[in-house]
Enzyme design. Structure first.
Site, PDB file in Angstrom:
ATOM      1  N   SER A 148      -2.611 -41.219   0.597  1.00  0.00           N
ATOM      2  CA  SER A 148      -3.436 -42.099  -0.244  1.00  0.00           C
ATOM      3  C   SER A 148      -2.746 -43.434  -0.453  1.00  0.00           C
ATOM      4  O   SER A 148      -1.519 -43.507  -0.533  1.00  0.00           O
ATOM      5  CB  SER A 148      -3.682 -41.464  -1.609  1.00  0.00           C
ATOM      6  OG  SER A 148      -4.376 -42.377  -2.444  1.00  0.00           O
ATOM      7  N   TYR A 162      -0.481 -37.926  -9.365  1.00  0.00           N
ATOM      8  CA  TYR A 162      -1.210 -38.155  -8.109  1.00  0.00           C
ATOM      9  C   TYR A 162      -0.418 -39.092  -7.197  1.00  0.00           C
ATOM     10  O   TYR A 162      -0.173 -38.786  -6.034  1.00  0.00           O
ATOM     11  CB  TYR A 162      -2.599 -38.729  -8.408  1.00  0.00           C
ATOM     12  CG  TYR A 162      -3.430 -38.924  -7.159  1.00  0.00           C
ATOM     13  CD1 TYR A 162      -4.157 -37.865  -6.615  1.00  0.00           C
ATOM     14  CD2 TYR A 162      -3.483 -40.158  -6.503  1.00  0.00           C
ATOM     15  CE1 TYR A 162      -4.910 -38.036  -5.454  1.00  0.00           C
ATOM     16  CE2 TYR A 162      -4.230 -40.336  -5.353  1.00  0.00           C
ATOM     17  CZ  TYR A 162      -4.946 -39.278  -4.830  1.00  0.00           C
ATOM     18  OH  TYR A 162      -5.686 -39.451  -3.676  1.00  0.00           O
TER      19      TYR A 162
HETATM   20  N1  LIG Z   1     -11.824 -40.516  -2.083  1.00  0.00           N
HETATM   21  C1  LIG Z   1     -10.892 -41.449  -1.926  1.00  0.00           C
HETATM   22  O1  LIG Z   1     -11.119 -42.629  -2.157  1.00  0.00           O
HETATM   23  C2  LIG Z   1      -9.525 -41.057  -1.431  1.00  0.00           C
HETATM   24  C3  LIG Z   1      -8.595 -42.056  -1.162  1.00  0.00           C
HETATM   25  C4  LIG Z   1      -7.347 -41.724  -0.682  1.00  0.00           C
HETATM   26  C5  LIG Z   1      -7.023 -40.405  -0.461  1.00  0.00           C
HETATM   27  N2  LIG Z   1      -7.918 -39.435  -0.752  1.00  0.00           N
HETATM   28  C6  LIG Z   1      -7.523 -38.044  -0.503  1.00  0.00           C
HETATM   29  O2  LIG Z   1      -8.423 -37.476   0.422  1.00  0.00           O
HETATM   30  C7  LIG Z   1      -8.606 -36.105   0.123  1.00  0.00           C
HETATM   31  C8  LIG Z   1     -10.078 -35.836  -0.130  1.00  0.00           C
HETATM   32  O3  LIG Z   1     -10.528 -36.682  -1.164  1.00  0.00           O
HETATM   33  P1  LIG Z   1     -12.046 -36.640  -1.686  1.00  0.00           P
HETATM   34  O4  LIG Z   1     -12.258 -37.892  -2.461  1.00  0.00           O
HETATM   35  O5  LIG Z   1     -12.951 -36.284  -0.571  1.00  0.00           O
HETATM   36  O6  LIG Z   1     -11.936 -35.450  -2.740  1.00  0.00           O
HETATM   37  P2  LIG Z   1     -13.078 -34.586  -3.465  1.00  0.00           P
HETATM   38  O7  LIG Z   1     -14.445 -35.018  -3.065  1.00  0.00           O
HETATM   39  O8  LIG Z   1     -12.708 -34.580  -4.907  1.00  0.00           O
HETATM   40  O9  LIG Z   1     -12.814 -33.167  -2.822  1.00  0.00           O
HETATM   41  C9  LIG Z   1     -11.626 -32.508  -3.087  1.00  0.00           C
HETATM   42  C10 LIG Z   1     -11.642 -31.180  -2.375  1.00  0.00           C
HETATM   43  O10 LIG Z   1     -10.439 -30.508  -2.737  1.00  0.00           O
HETATM   44  C11 LIG Z   1     -10.771 -29.229  -3.183  1.00  0.00           C
HETATM   45  N3  LIG Z   1      -9.881 -28.798  -4.268  1.00  0.00           N
HETATM   46  C12 LIG Z   1      -9.673 -29.405  -5.464  1.00  0.00           C
HETATM   47  N4  LIG Z   1      -8.801 -28.674  -6.192  1.00  0.00           N
HETATM   48  C13 LIG Z   1      -8.483 -27.584  -5.450  1.00  0.00           C
HETATM   49  C14 LIG Z   1      -7.643 -26.455  -5.647  1.00  0.00           C
HETATM   50  N5  LIG Z   1      -6.961 -26.242  -6.793  1.00  0.00           N
HETATM   51  N6  LIG Z   1      -7.555 -25.531  -4.662  1.00  0.00           N
HETATM   52  C15 LIG Z   1      -8.243 -25.684  -3.524  1.00  0.00           C
HETATM   53  N7  LIG Z   1      -9.050 -26.732  -3.255  1.00  0.00           N
HETATM   54  C16 LIG Z   1      -9.166 -27.681  -4.219  1.00  0.00           C
HETATM   55  C17 LIG Z   1     -12.203 -29.270  -3.668  1.00  0.00           C
HETATM   56  O11 LIG Z   1     -12.783 -28.016  -3.430  1.00  0.00           O
HETATM   57  P3  LIG Z   1     -13.589 -27.174  -4.543  1.00  0.00           P
HETATM   58  O12 LIG Z   1     -13.856 -28.099  -5.702  1.00  0.00           O
HETATM   59  O13 LIG Z   1     -14.827 -26.734  -3.837  1.00  0.00           O
HETATM   60  O14 LIG Z   1     -12.651 -26.042  -4.876  1.00  0.00           O
HETATM   61  C18 LIG Z   1     -12.821 -30.325  -2.770  1.00  0.00           C
HETATM   62  O15 LIG Z   1     -13.399 -29.741  -1.626  1.00  0.00           O
HETATM   63  C19 LIG Z   1      -7.742 -35.804  -1.101  1.00  0.00           C
HETATM   64  O16 LIG Z   1      -6.489 -35.295  -0.679  1.00  0.00           O
HETATM   65  C20 LIG Z   1      -7.575 -37.176  -1.735  1.00  0.00           C
HETATM   66  O17 LIG Z   1      -6.413 -37.256  -2.509  1.00  0.00           O
HETATM   67  C21 LIG Z   1      -9.160 -39.731  -1.219  1.00  0.00           C
END
Ligand SMILES: NC(=O)c1ccc[n+]([C@@H]2O[C@H](COP(=O)([O-])OP(=O)(O)OC[C@H]3O[C@@H](n4cnc5c(N)ncnc54)[C@H](OP(=O)(O)O)[C@@H]3O)[C@@H](O)[C@H]2O)c1
Length: 189
Positions: A148, A162
């Site tokens: 990230s 985070y």
């Molecule tokens: N969105 C952004 O702008 C952004 C930017 C930089 C990096 N990222 C990174 O990219 C990745 C995906 O981000 P996103 O925005 O798509 O996230 P998201 O929509 O919040 O999805 C997060 C996923 O992680 C799972 N999760 C959360 N807590 C968990 C736990 N305790 N055990 C197992 N699974 C868990 C959730 O599954 P369930 O809720 O179904 O269990 C969900 O499928 C993350 O690593 C995030 O840090 C995102």
């Protein structure tokens, strides 16, 4: 371009594929013919999203809660019952807690670190036999870690755990690369 870049027939695991970036990655894999596994803390949600993605190929949902220490081993065992190899592991599941310095809790800190960092390392460890079974000199297996911008440069909001977890994940990726690259004959030492 398909024959040049085909991934058809490969096996992928995308953690946290039930929403956001994980779903996008899984959808792309499914469309290109990969047998793709996604995970969720909730088995029903994993199955529901897998059923939606399976309209365009093969997708299977598995349950895993990475706040639990035994989750990587349990997930590896589940996958090992179904597959003899794993071509691509995507450590995508991520958690965040925005908490001001005065009110941040140890529980919140641990949860974020466990999901974002500990699980990525130990899932990589637990999947090594399946990844090594898939790897060839011409076509190595892959581990992809979702870092990230929040773990780089100047943080712009109060998400201490985070940002620290993602900065650590970036470094963990380099460390894994240094060690696991040695499995690959053509990788620069
Ligand atoms: N969105 C952004 O702008 C952004 C930017 C930089 C990096 N990222 C990174 O990219 C990745 C995906 O981000 P996103 O925005 O798509 O996230 P998201 O929509 O919040 O999805 C997060 C996923 O992680 C799972 N999760 C959360 N807590 C968990 C736990 N305790 N055990 C197992 N699974 C868990 C959730 O599954 P369930 O809720 O179904 O269990 C969900 O499928 C993350 O690593 C995030 O840090 C995102």
């Amino acid at each position: 371009m398909d024959p040049l870049f085909s991934v058809a027939g490969k096996v992928a695991l995308v953690t946290g594929g039930t929403s956001g970036i994980g779903t996008m990655i899984a959808r792309g894999f499914v469309r290109r013919g990969m047998r793709t596994y996604i995970t969720s803390r909730n088995a029903g949600q994993a199955a529901a999203m897998a059923a939606e993605l399976a309209a365009e190929g093969t997708c299977i949902g598995l349950a895993a809660d990475f706040s639990r220490e035994d989750a990587p081993a349990l997930l590896a065992a589940q996958l090992g019952e179904r597959e003899e190899r794993l071509d691509v592991l995507v450590n995508n599941a991520g958690a965040n807690e925005v908490a001001q310095i005065e009110t941040a809790t140890a529980d919140g800190w641990d949860m974020v670190m466990d999901v974002n960092l500990r699980a990525a390392f130990f899932l990589s460890q637990q999947m090594l036999p399946l990844l090594r079974a898939a790897a060839t000199a011409e076509d190595p297996a892959r581990i992809i870690n979702l870092g990230s911008i929040g773990g780089l440069h100047i943080p712009n909001w109060e998400a201490y755990a985070y940002g620290a977890s993602k900065a650590a994940l970036h470094h963990l990726t380099r460390a894994l690369c240094k060690r696991l690259g040695r499995d690959q004959p053509t990788f620069p030492k």
